[in-house]
Scaffold this active site. Sequence first.
Site, PDB file in Angstrom:
ATOM      1  N   LYS A 154       1.613  11.414 -23.152  1.00 21.40           N
ATOM      2  CA  LYS A 154       2.969  11.938 -23.295  1.00 21.40           C
ATOM      3  C   LYS A 154       3.954  10.798 -23.531  1.00 21.40           C
ATOM      4  O   LYS A 154       4.198   9.981 -22.637  1.00 21.40           O
ATOM      5  CB  LYS A 154       3.410  12.689 -22.036  1.00 21.40           C
ATOM      6  N   GLU A 229       3.087   1.488 -13.181  1.00 26.70           N
ATOM      7  CA  GLU A 229       3.833   0.304 -13.635  1.00 26.70           C
ATOM      8  C   GLU A 229       5.296   0.692 -13.561  1.00 26.70           C
ATOM      9  O   GLU A 229       5.780   1.496 -14.375  1.00 26.70           O
ATOM     10  CB  GLU A 229       3.455  -0.065 -15.074  1.00 26.70           C
ATOM     11  N   CYS A 263      11.135  -4.072 -18.162  1.00 30.53           N
ATOM     12  CA  CYS A 263      10.822  -4.164 -16.736  1.00 30.53           C
ATOM     13  C   CYS A 263      10.638  -5.610 -16.304  1.00 30.53           C
ATOM     14  O   CYS A 263      10.789  -5.932 -15.139  1.00 30.53           O
ATOM     15  CB  CYS A 263       9.572  -3.347 -16.440  1.00 30.53           C
ATOM     16  N   GLU A 354      18.016  -2.500 -10.679  1.00 30.21           N
ATOM     17  CA  GLU A 354      17.523  -2.743 -12.038  1.00 30.21           C
ATOM     18  C   GLU A 354      18.560  -2.191 -13.027  1.00 30.21           C
ATOM     19  O   GLU A 354      18.684  -0.977 -13.179  1.00 30.21           O
ATOM     20  CB  GLU A 354      16.175  -2.033 -12.233  1.00 30.21           C
TER      21      GLU A 354
HETATM   22  P1  NAP Z   1      11.379   7.533 -16.329  1.00 25.40           P
HETATM   23  O1  NAP Z   1      12.616   8.335 -16.345  1.00 25.40           O
HETATM   24  O2  NAP Z   1      10.687   7.369 -15.033  1.00 25.40           O
HETATM   25  O3  NAP Z   1      10.406   8.184 -17.423  1.00 25.40           O
HETATM   26  C1  NAP Z   1       9.168   7.639 -17.754  1.00 25.40           C
HETATM   27  C2  NAP Z   1       8.271   8.733 -18.305  1.00 25.40           C
HETATM   28  O4  NAP Z   1       8.007   9.679 -17.264  1.00 25.40           O
HETATM   29  C3  NAP Z   1       8.883   9.528 -19.456  1.00 25.40           C
HETATM   30  O5  NAP Z   1       7.866   9.875 -20.361  1.00 25.40           O
HETATM   31  C4  NAP Z   1       9.407  10.753 -18.724  1.00 25.40           C
HETATM   32  O6  NAP Z   1       9.546  11.884 -19.559  1.00 25.40           O
HETATM   33  C5  NAP Z   1       8.313  11.000 -17.705  1.00 25.40           C
HETATM   34  N1  NAP Z   1       8.729  11.817 -16.560  1.00 25.40           N
HETATM   35  C6  NAP Z   1       9.969  12.060 -16.111  1.00 25.40           C
HETATM   36  N2  NAP Z   1       9.925  12.898 -15.038  1.00 25.40           N
HETATM   37  C7  NAP Z   1       8.623  13.164 -14.824  1.00 25.40           C
HETATM   38  C8  NAP Z   1       7.926  13.947 -13.860  1.00 25.40           C
HETATM   39  N3  NAP Z   1       8.564  14.611 -12.898  1.00 25.40           N
HETATM   40  N4  NAP Z   1       6.578  14.010 -13.925  1.00 25.40           N
HETATM   41  C9  NAP Z   1       5.896  13.330 -14.870  1.00 25.40           C
HETATM   42  N5  NAP Z   1       6.504  12.578 -15.814  1.00 25.40           N
HETATM   43  C10 NAP Z   1       7.857  12.487 -15.784  1.00 25.40           C
HETATM   44  O7  NAP Z   1      11.617   6.048 -16.838  1.00 25.40           O
HETATM   45  P2  NAP Z   1      12.382   5.594 -18.172  1.00 25.40           P
HETATM   46  O8  NAP Z   1      13.816   5.627 -17.852  1.00 25.40           O
HETATM   47  O9  NAP Z   1      11.867   6.306 -19.358  1.00 25.40           O
HETATM   48  O10 NAP Z   1      11.854   4.081 -18.301  1.00 25.40           O
HETATM   49  C11 NAP Z   1      12.477   3.024 -17.724  1.00 25.40           C
HETATM   50  C12 NAP Z   1      11.756   2.552 -16.472  1.00 25.40           C
HETATM   51  O11 NAP Z   1      10.415   2.181 -16.790  1.00 25.40           O
HETATM   52  C13 NAP Z   1      12.370   1.333 -15.858  1.00 25.40           C
HETATM   53  O12 NAP Z   1      12.469   1.457 -14.458  1.00 25.40           O
HETATM   54  C14 NAP Z   1      11.381   0.224 -16.206  1.00 25.40           C
HETATM   55  O13 NAP Z   1      11.403  -0.876 -15.344  1.00 25.40           O
HETATM   56  C15 NAP Z   1      10.099   0.945 -16.151  1.00 25.40           C
HETATM   57  N6  NAP Z   1       9.082   0.200 -16.894  1.00 25.40           N
HETATM   58  C16 NAP Z   1       8.080  -0.437 -16.212  1.00 25.40           C
HETATM   59  C17 NAP Z   1       7.130  -1.168 -16.895  1.00 25.40           C
HETATM   60  C18 NAP Z   1       6.019  -1.870 -16.176  1.00 25.40           C
HETATM   61  O14 NAP Z   1       5.047  -2.196 -16.816  1.00 25.40           O
HETATM   62  N7  NAP Z   1       6.103  -2.089 -14.878  1.00 25.40           N
HETATM   63  C19 NAP Z   1       7.185  -1.249 -18.273  1.00 25.40           C
HETATM   64  C20 NAP Z   1       8.218  -0.610 -18.940  1.00 25.40           C
HETATM   65  C21 NAP Z   1       9.145   0.128 -18.236  1.00 25.40           C
HETATM   66  P3  NAP Z   1      10.961  12.208 -20.280  1.00 25.40           P
HETATM   67  O15 NAP Z   1      11.109  11.242 -21.343  1.00 25.40           O
HETATM   68  O16 NAP Z   1      10.794  13.586 -20.796  1.00 25.40           O
HETATM   69  O17 NAP Z   1      11.991  12.094 -19.191  1.00 25.40           O
END
Ligand code: NAP
Length: 452
Positions: A154, A229, A263, A354
């Site tokens: 997804k 992650e 991140c 963050e």
């Molecule tokens: P997010 O809101 O947590 O969303 C990530 C993914 O999860 C999206 O595909 C989202 O879908 C999905 N999602 C949302 N709610 C969900 C639920 N209840 N159940 C299952 N999946 C769900 O994060 P983001 O804002 O897209 O990304 C930014 C974050 O990612 C930052 O905190 C960043 O640090 C972190 N990140 C971490 C790494 C690492 O390797 N540690 C790498 C890159 C990014 P939708 O798009 O439909 O909301």
Amino acid sequence: MTTAEIINPSTEEVIATTELASLEQTDAAIADARTAFESWRRVAPGDRARLLRRFAAAVDADLENLASLEVANAGHTIGNARWEAGNVRDVLDYYSGAPERLTGQQIPAPGGVDITFHEPLGVVGVIVPWNFPMPIAGWGFAPALAAGNTVVLKPAEITPLTAIRLGELALEAGIPEGVLTVLPGKGSVVGERFVTHPDVRKVVFTGSTEVGKRIMRGCGDQVKRLTLELGGKNANIVFADADLERAAAEAPGGALDNAGQDCCSRSRVLVERSVLDRFMKLLEPAVKEFRCGDPRDESTAMGPLISAGHRDSVLSYLDDAPVAFRGAAPEGPGYWFAPTVLTPDRDARAFREEVFGPVISVVPFEDEADAIALANDTEYGLSGSIYTRDVGRALRVSRAVEAGNLSVNSHASVRYWTPFGGFKQSGIGRELGPDAPLAFTDTKNVFVSTDA
Ligand code: NAP
């Protein structure tokens, strides 16, 4: 049918409309993946390897197209987007070496032979965020497929275009139907279903710590395997004995790459107090030269933020901390945000949370112990950097900082052949590196009696 309009963050124009998968479509895709698993796991290791190499070649042949899609969909600079598509190719190539090398052990046991097998798990659900749509997808699907699993993937709702294309390329390369299925859709529908569906045996989630915790609770119900992650609030520690010119020249790239939506962004720059003034004088031109603009232009260092809502969120961090200086950003349409350097207190939101935007917080420290305490004063633990000429100190501080990926006199965190992941609330498990396929297997122990 529910659809989503896909926006170019540099122009605010609609560039595509995608269909969002429903719960029923998600269930159907998981059922297909479950069926495909029975044959995929039995594909001879050398043949599975060959198919992954063909997939890598198809990605390579489509590299310019994939990069252009990412520039338009996510506002990534063309240079970064080419690297990201190349990273998917390289990750596929690297893990195409895994199928023939997934060897078990033979362990001495009285009365027989004891051997272990690395059995694939079944269907793996990969959930990808919007900030690095291509690499993060590949870090999940390539080792999972190599180990004999099938994958449902997804992408983030707002950045699905490259994932959709990667799904097409897999089929064109000969990967059978149902082995890698891309399901654009909502996290609350498709992502949640990966967590609750009993036939999805592992979830690989990259995203916010908040959603990650929710997914971890959900996976607990089925003792479902999980890699997380999550976020980061990473420190770049600059000691007085460092090559200050180099540290200041490299600090913007370490924090502002991908407009800080990374991140691993080293957004907390900790500087030994005795060199703070000199460091700030060197940092200012380096930040101002970090050109924010049209991501299609080869000389651009960073593009726009992903959305208007995200820009508002980043802007809110400028309320409670002094602004030292800012770079420039385009005006007019697009979610632009100029690189910004703050000098906050140690308890300011910008220094603790963050931000996920092009905002650097510079804070002085007194000595090595203070630097380590400050770097570790966070629930995150993803990455970090140490600038010093003292080799002993470099190793001492590397061991003391509670983070999964540290760089000395460098900000490089990601190589497909080295492990990547977080300490503390930045995640669980490791991606990439030689062991990643094992994270998509369970070890089976078999004892064969040799008694007559
Ligand atoms: P997010 O809101 O947590 O969303 C990530 C993914 O999860 C999206 O595909 C989202 O879908 C999905 N999602 C949302 N709610 C969900 C639920 N209840 N159940 C299952 N999946 C769900 O994060 P983001 O804002 O897209 O990304 C930014 C974050 O990612 C930052 O905190 C960043 O640090 C972190 N990140 C971490 C790494 C690492 O390797 N540690 C790498 C890159 C990014 P939708 O798009 O439909 O909301």
